[in-house]
Design a protein around this motif. Structure first.
Motif, mmCIF file in Angstrom:
data_model
loop_
_atom_site.group_PDB
_atom_site.id
_atom_site.type_symbol
_atom_site.label_atom_id
_atom_site.label_comp_id
_atom_site.label_asym_id
_atom_site.label_seq_id
_atom_site.Cartn_x
_atom_site.Cartn_y
_atom_site.Cartn_z
ATOM 1 N N GLU A 173 125.662 -76.518 37.990
ATOM 2 C CA GLU A 173 124.423 -76.952 37.678
ATOM 3 C C GLU A 173 124.193 -78.098 37.082
ATOM 4 O OE1 GLU A 173 123.047 -73.408 35.541
ATOM 5 O OE2 GLU A 173 123.249 -71.805 37.387
ATOM 6 N N SER A 174 125.194 -78.503 36.332
ATOM 7 C CA SER A 174 125.026 -79.850 35.541
ATOM 8 C C SER A 174 125.463 -81.003 36.439
ATOM 9 C CB SER A 174 125.707 -80.049 33.856
ATOM 10 O OG SER A 174 125.416 -78.985 33.575
ATOM 11 N N GLY A 195 126.286 -80.286 27.117
ATOM 12 C CA GLY A 195 125.481 -79.422 27.630
ATOM 13 C C GLY A 195 126.153 -78.155 28.436
ATOM 14 N N ALA A 196 127.204 -78.327 29.172
ATOM 15 C CA ALA A 196 127.650 -77.503 30.214
ATOM 16 C C ALA A 196 128.963 -76.722 29.780
ATOM 17 C CB ALA A 196 127.747 -78.026 31.395
ATOM 18 N N ASN A 242 126.748 -86.217 27.481
ATOM 19 C CA ASN A 242 126.038 -85.551 27.224
ATOM 20 C C ASN A 242 125.837 -84.163 28.137
ATOM 21 O OD1 ASN A 242 123.351 -84.673 25.849
ATOM 22 N ND2 ASN A 242 122.415 -85.496 27.632
ATOM 23 N N SER A 243 125.998 -84.670 29.397
ATOM 24 C CA SER A 243 126.129 -83.569 30.525
ATOM 25 C C SER A 243 127.190 -82.609 30.251
ATOM 26 C CB SER A 243 126.361 -84.211 31.950
ATOM 27 O OG SER A 243 125.067 -84.782 32.105
ATOM 28 N N LEU A 298 128.388 -81.682 37.601
ATOM 29 C CA LEU A 298 129.775 -82.204 37.110
ATOM 30 C C LEU A 298 130.744 -81.634 38.173
ATOM 31 C CD1 LEU A 298 128.950 -81.694 33.298
ATOM 32 C CD2 LEU A 298 129.091 -83.703 34.458
ATOM 33 N N ALA A 338 128.068 -73.188 34.913
ATOM 34 C CA ALA A 338 127.212 -74.417 34.050
ATOM 35 C C ALA A 338 127.528 -75.968 34.716
ATOM 36 C CB ALA A 338 127.556 -74.197 32.763
ATOM 37 N N MET A 339 128.920 -76.193 34.999
ATOM 38 C CA MET A 339 129.236 -77.308 35.512
ATOM 39 C C MET A 339 128.599 -77.818 36.771
ATOM 40 S SD MET A 339 131.200 -78.619 32.806
ATOM 41 C CE MET A 339 132.343 -79.652 33.323
ATOM 42 N N HIS A 356 137.011 -76.034 31.268
ATOM 43 C CA HIS A 356 135.642 -76.862 32.052
ATOM 44 C C HIS A 356 135.879 -78.093 32.487
ATOM 45 C CE1 HIS A 356 133.703 -73.441 30.339
ATOM 46 N NE2 HIS A 356 132.675 -73.613 30.850
#
Length: 141
Positions: free
Chosen positions: A69-70, A116-117, A112-113, A72, A66-67, A57
């Motif tokens: 959407e975050s 979460g991802a 933190n991001s 990143l 997820a990355m 990731h």
């Protein structure tokens, strides 16, 4: 002068460098018990961060929804990294407790991001930085 921060791997290396620098400056920054526990905590945290630099990731964020959407990847990541890098350079050039807290706070947000991802990344580094910030602010008060 610090290296340019172009990706999440560079960001993690910058965080590792900050954590090491904070340890070296611990005598000036922290009370005795916190210094001792911080040093012991780093023995666990630094190898984990080093290993997580190689996490898929982190290496290939655009491959993971997820990355994306975050925020990143792409322009959102560029914005976050540039803001962190600016504060990182400012701290290295100007020093100061306020600059240290600012760069740590921006790093905490990014961590933190990522936590979460990225499965398996965990919040250990972010939480450590939160405690560092709280200790620094307590000392400043």
């Amino acid at each position: 002068m610090p290296e340019k921060i172009e990706n999440l791997g560079d960001f993690l290396m910058a965080i590792i460098g900050l954590l090491k620098l904070i340890e070296k400056s611990g005598l000036l920054l922290f009370r005795s018990n916190f210094r001792t526990n911080y040093s012991h905590s780093l023995e666990e945290v630094l190898p984990r961060l080093e290993k997580l630099k190689e996490h898929d990731h982190i290496q290939f964020p655009t491959d993971f929804e997820a990355m994306i959407e975050s925020g990143l990847t792409g322009n959102q990541l560029d914005l976050k990294l540039e803001s962190f890098e600016y504060s990182y350079i400012e701290f290295h050039e100007e020093g100061g407790l306020e600059n240290l807290v600012l760069v740590l706070d921006k790093g905490r947000i990014l961590l933190n991001s990522i936590a979460g991802a990225a499965p398996g990344f965990g919040s250990f580094a972010q939480e450590l930085i939160e405690f560092i910030i709280k200790e620094l602010k307590q000392r400043k008060a």
